[in-house]
Structure formats: C-alpha cells, structure tokens
Design an enzyme around this catalytic site. Structure first.
Site, PDB file in Angstrom:
ATOM      1  N   VAL A  29      32.941 -22.744 -62.048  1.00  0.00           N
ATOM      2  CA  VAL A  29      32.688 -21.372 -62.470  1.00  0.00           C
ATOM      3  C   VAL A  29      33.643 -20.951 -63.577  1.00  0.00           C
ATOM      4  O   VAL A  29      33.229 -20.418 -64.617  1.00  0.00           O
ATOM      5  CB  VAL A  29      32.793 -20.396 -61.274  1.00  0.00           C
ATOM      6  CG1 VAL A  29      32.676 -18.946 -61.747  1.00  0.00           C
ATOM      7  CG2 VAL A  29      31.713 -20.692 -60.243  1.00  0.00           C
ATOM      8  N   ASP A  42      45.449 -22.915 -63.607  1.00  0.00           N
ATOM      9  CA  ASP A  42      44.982 -23.628 -62.421  1.00  0.00           C
ATOM     10  C   ASP A  42      46.135 -24.448 -61.860  1.00  0.00           C
ATOM     11  O   ASP A  42      47.015 -24.895 -62.616  1.00  0.00           O
ATOM     12  CB  ASP A  42      43.806 -24.549 -62.771  1.00  0.00           C
ATOM     13  CG  ASP A  42      43.045 -25.020 -61.548  1.00  0.00           C
ATOM     14  OD1 ASP A  42      42.011 -24.405 -61.213  1.00  0.00           O
ATOM     15  OD2 ASP A  42      43.498 -25.993 -60.905  1.00  0.00           O
ATOM     16  N   ARG A  89      28.658 -16.577 -46.955  1.00  0.00           N
ATOM     17  CA  ARG A  89      29.860 -16.566 -47.777  1.00  0.00           C
ATOM     18  C   ARG A  89      31.077 -16.023 -47.036  1.00  0.00           C
ATOM     19  O   ARG A  89      32.215 -16.311 -47.386  1.00  0.00           O
ATOM     20  CB  ARG A  89      29.625 -15.747 -49.057  1.00  0.00           C
ATOM     21  CG  ARG A  89      28.608 -16.372 -50.004  1.00  0.00           C
ATOM     22  CD  ARG A  89      28.288 -15.469 -51.177  1.00  0.00           C
ATOM     23  NE  ARG A  89      27.306 -16.042 -52.067  1.00  0.00           N
ATOM     24  CZ  ARG A  89      25.989 -15.926 -51.899  1.00  0.00           C
ATOM     25  NH1 ARG A  89      25.513 -15.259 -50.855  1.00  0.00           N
ATOM     26  NH2 ARG A  89      25.149 -16.469 -52.752  1.00  0.00           N
ATOM     27  N   SER A 101      35.660 -14.594 -57.057  1.00  0.00           N
ATOM     28  CA  SER A 101      35.885 -15.396 -55.851  1.00  0.00           C
ATOM     29  C   SER A 101      35.104 -14.859 -54.660  1.00  0.00           C
ATOM     30  O   SER A 101      35.096 -13.656 -54.402  1.00  0.00           O
ATOM     31  CB  SER A 101      37.384 -15.395 -55.501  1.00  0.00           C
ATOM     32  OG  SER A 101      38.184 -15.691 -56.621  1.00  0.00           O
ATOM     33  N   ASN A 102      34.478 -15.763 -53.919  1.00  0.00           N
ATOM     34  CA  ASN A 102      33.731 -15.370 -52.718  1.00  0.00           C
ATOM     35  C   ASN A 102      34.598 -15.395 -51.459  1.00  0.00           C
ATOM     36  O   ASN A 102      35.547 -16.181 -51.388  1.00  0.00           O
ATOM     37  CB  ASN A 102      32.520 -16.292 -52.530  1.00  0.00           C
ATOM     38  CG  ASN A 102      31.337 -15.850 -53.360  1.00  0.00           C
ATOM     39  OD1 ASN A 102      31.035 -14.672 -53.429  1.00  0.00           O
ATOM     40  ND2 ASN A 102      30.671 -16.802 -53.998  1.00  0.00           N
ATOM     41  N   ASP A 104      22.660 -11.574 -58.362  1.00  0.00           N
ATOM     42  CA  ASP A 104      21.546 -11.429 -57.420  1.00  0.00           C
ATOM     43  C   ASP A 104      20.393 -10.662 -58.075  1.00  0.00           C
ATOM     44  O   ASP A 104      19.213 -11.002 -57.900  1.00  0.00           O
ATOM     45  CB  ASP A 104      21.995 -10.684 -56.166  1.00  0.00           C
ATOM     46  CG  ASP A 104      23.200 -11.323 -55.521  1.00  0.00           C
ATOM     47  OD1 ASP A 104      23.042 -12.041 -54.531  1.00  0.00           O
ATOM     48  OD2 ASP A 104      24.323 -11.097 -56.029  1.00  0.00           O
ATOM     49  N   ARG A 108      18.616 -12.885 -60.372  1.00  0.00           N
ATOM     50  CA  ARG A 108      17.781 -13.847 -59.642  1.00  0.00           C
ATOM     51  C   ARG A 108      16.460 -13.202 -59.208  1.00  0.00           C
ATOM     52  O   ARG A 108      15.396 -13.816 -59.317  1.00  0.00           O
ATOM     53  CB  ARG A 108      18.548 -14.377 -58.427  1.00  0.00           C
ATOM     54  CG  ARG A 108      19.639 -15.369 -58.805  1.00  0.00           C
ATOM     55  CD  ARG A 108      20.572 -15.690 -57.657  1.00  0.00           C
ATOM     56  NE  ARG A 108      21.493 -16.770 -58.029  1.00  0.00           N
ATOM     57  CZ  ARG A 108      22.608 -17.064 -57.373  1.00  0.00           C
ATOM     58  NH1 ARG A 108      22.945 -16.366 -56.296  1.00  0.00           N
ATOM     59  NH2 ARG A 108      23.383 -18.046 -57.782  1.00  0.00           N
ATOM     60  N   HIS A 122      27.221  -8.928 -51.647  1.00  0.00           N
ATOM     61  CA  HIS A 122      26.747 -10.153 -52.287  1.00  0.00           C
ATOM     62  C   HIS A 122      26.654 -11.194 -51.173  1.00  0.00           C
ATOM     63  O   HIS A 122      27.576 -11.972 -50.929  1.00  0.00           O
ATOM     64  CB  HIS A 122      27.727 -10.609 -53.370  1.00  0.00           C
ATOM     65  CG  HIS A 122      27.414 -11.969 -53.948  1.00  0.00           C
ATOM     66  ND1 HIS A 122      26.188 -12.292 -54.482  1.00  0.00           N
ATOM     67  CD2 HIS A 122      28.173 -13.090 -54.058  1.00  0.00           C
ATOM     68  CE1 HIS A 122      26.211 -13.544 -54.910  1.00  0.00           C
ATOM     69  NE2 HIS A 122      27.398 -14.048 -54.654  1.00  0.00           N
ATOM     70  N   THR A 155      27.160 -23.482 -58.126  1.00  0.00           N
ATOM     71  CA  THR A 155      26.408 -22.631 -59.060  1.00  0.00           C
ATOM     72  C   THR A 155      27.380 -22.257 -60.162  1.00  0.00           C
ATOM     73  O   THR A 155      28.530 -21.940 -59.884  1.00  0.00           O
ATOM     74  CB  THR A 155      25.867 -21.352 -58.383  1.00  0.00           C
ATOM     75  OG1 THR A 155      26.953 -20.568 -57.907  1.00  0.00           O
ATOM     76  CG2 THR A 155      24.957 -21.700 -57.217  1.00  0.00           C
TER      77      THR A 155
END
Length: 308
Positions: free
Chosen positions: A13, A34, A89, A120-121, A149, A152, A176, A231
């Site tokens: 992502v 990172d 999630r 971030s989920n 969403d 989509r 979400h 994704t």
C-alpha cells in the site's frame, strides 16, 4: 505549491501510494519510512528512477521520524499483516494498536504539526487511537474510511448499468468493514434517483438486491486479497485523492473516517461520513438526511466500533 509528504510503511500500500503521489505531482518532497531500511531504500531508488518520466521533479528519499518535522501530511500505512483465514478487519486490532504505540509518539516527538492520514486497518479504530496518542486537533487526524468502499460500489453499479462511474453519486458510510452502510436514499445516477433507475431497468437489475450489493462491496477487498495477497491500487488511488484535496485546498467531499462529536446523537468515535476536505483537514462534516433504516445502520456500526 510546496508540500512535504511522509509515508510510514513501505509495503504494497505504501509503495503504490508513493508512486501515485509522484505520478500526480502532489508534493515537492516525499519521504518514506520503514523498519526494513534495505527494502525502503530499494523502493525509493526505484521511485527516483520513475520520477525521471514524470512532469514534476520531486525529491524522494528514505528517512527517519526526524523527517516528520515540517511535513504537511504524514500518511500511516503500517499495520498488522492480514490473516488469510480472517474475515474481519477488527481481528487486526491489538497488533495494529501496538504498532501505533511505536509510530505516533515518534512522529509527534519530532515536531510534526500537519495532517495525519490513517490507512492502517482497522482504520476507524486506528484513526481514533492515533488522534488520542497524537494530541492533534480532531480535524487534522483523518482515516481513509469508506472512500474506497464507495468506489467499489460505484464500480459495481457502473458495470450493472453500463454507465461511467463518474455519473454515479452514492455514499458508503460507517465502519470500513462488515457494518458499513450505504446511503441508498440519496443515491443518484446522472441526477436520477437510483431507486427509479432500478425500477426502470428491471431487465438489467434482474434479482440483485440492495443488500446483495452492500455485501458485494464489503467482500470486494477480501476477494482481491485472497487472489493476489493484498489490495494496493484502489486504496492508493483513493488516498491520493484525499491528499490532492488537502494539498490543493479543493474542498472536495469524501466519506472519510472522522471524529464524531454529537452528530446524529453519536459521539466519541471515528467512523465514515461525507466530509469537506481541504488544507485544514476536515473543514466540516456533511450531515445527510438519512432514512430510519440508514440511521439504524449507523447506530449498529457505532456500537461495534465503540465496543472495540
């Protein structure tokens, strides 16, 4: 226009988002952070090579939390890895919270005073958590929410009616995740109420229901994940759109995850509602004229997120 964007997390992502940002020329300086320093350095060098072919020269580098000083936007994509066996999630919650405990203080200790954008989920809970940890004004901590969403569902409808997705106006709101709701009552295609479009196109609609379309929207991300392991393009494009509205002060309306302070009688939670986004962050939340059923859906989502 001068702007500095920091992306924390160089996974699929984060790196796809970085490419989308440089492709659209959304900043002057892009910094990627990172824990895997070799990985992020490799991504940055690759992006530098790509930037040669772009319209705008952008300073791209791998960095540290010190680079958050003076940043206009910090985007956090780092989170717990998705579990292939999971179907929710919220199952990522505790591990993602621990990641936030490490990231947010490090960002703030280096003098960050811009807009924090959470990808971030589980994104709604992480947005709330980031707001609490950061001490930033609620208007400047935003979650990517249900922007993807909504795209989509729009894509689904565009295929169903063979119409350009940009002619469809609809909002997915709330979490979400599994309790997200669709505002069917205000949805239009080319200005025509969706309800009327459905009735006038029985041959195309066949037996597909509103609830089936909602479920297909929820399942879309999982179907992609189980096929390719992640994704990336959709979420990168949707987050880039939010960033663009911030950087260029566009006042665009997106269903992002925002802090609710007594809206629809709900408070002290982050969930998605349409909001005006500009250089200040969330300028205002758009209060929709929701039906009773849609209000019930909002309440269900609220209870789930508050309970997490």
């Amino acid at each position: 226009m001068k702007s500095k964007i920091v992306i924390i997390g160089a996974g699929n992502v984060g790196t796809t988002l970085a490419f989308s940002i440089i492709h659209q020329g959304l900043c002057n300086e892009l910094v990627m952070i990172d824990l895997n320093r070799e990985k992020v350095l490799g991504e940055v060098i690759d992006l530098q090579h790509a930037n040669v072919f772009m319209d705008r020269k952008i300073a791209i580098k791998s960095g540290s939390y010190e680079d958050c000083a003076g940043a206009d936007i910090v985007v956090i994509t780092a989170c717990a890895p998705m579990n292939p066996e999971a179907d929710n999630r919220l199952g990522m919650l505790e591990e993602s919270k621990n990641i936030m405990k490490a990231i947010i203080p490090a960002v703030m200790e280096n003098g960050f005073d811009g807009i924090m954008l959470l990808v971030s989920n589980p994104v709604d809970v992480m947005s709330y958590y980031a707001w609490k940890l950061s001490g930033l004004p609620k208007e400047r901590v935003i979650g990517s929410g249900t922007v993807l969403d909504t795209a989509r569902l729009t894509c689904l409808l565009s295929h169903l009616f063979d119409i350009n997705a940009k002619s469809i106006d609809i909002n997915v709101i709330c979490e979400h995740g599994d309790t997200e709701a669709v505002v069917w009552s205000t949805a239009t295609i080319g200005g025509k109420r969706l309800e009327k479009v459905m009735k006038d196109n029985v041959d195309r609609v066949c037996d597909i229901s509103y609830e089936q379309m909602r479920k297909d929207t929820i399942d879309a991300g999982w179907k992609i994940f189980h096929r390719k392991g992640n994704t990336s393009y959709g979420i990168a494009a949707s987050v880039s759109s939010i960033i663009k509205s911030i950087v260029f002060d566009e006042d665009r309306i997106y269903p992002v995850s925002v802090y609710l302070d007594d809206i629809y009688g709900l408070k002290d939670v982050y969930l998605s509602l349409p909001a005006v986004i500009n250089k200040s962050g969330v300028r205002e939340i758009v209060k929709l004229n929701l039906s009773e059923e849609e209000l019930q859906g909002l309440t269900v989502s609220y209870r789930v997120l508050r309970g997490s």
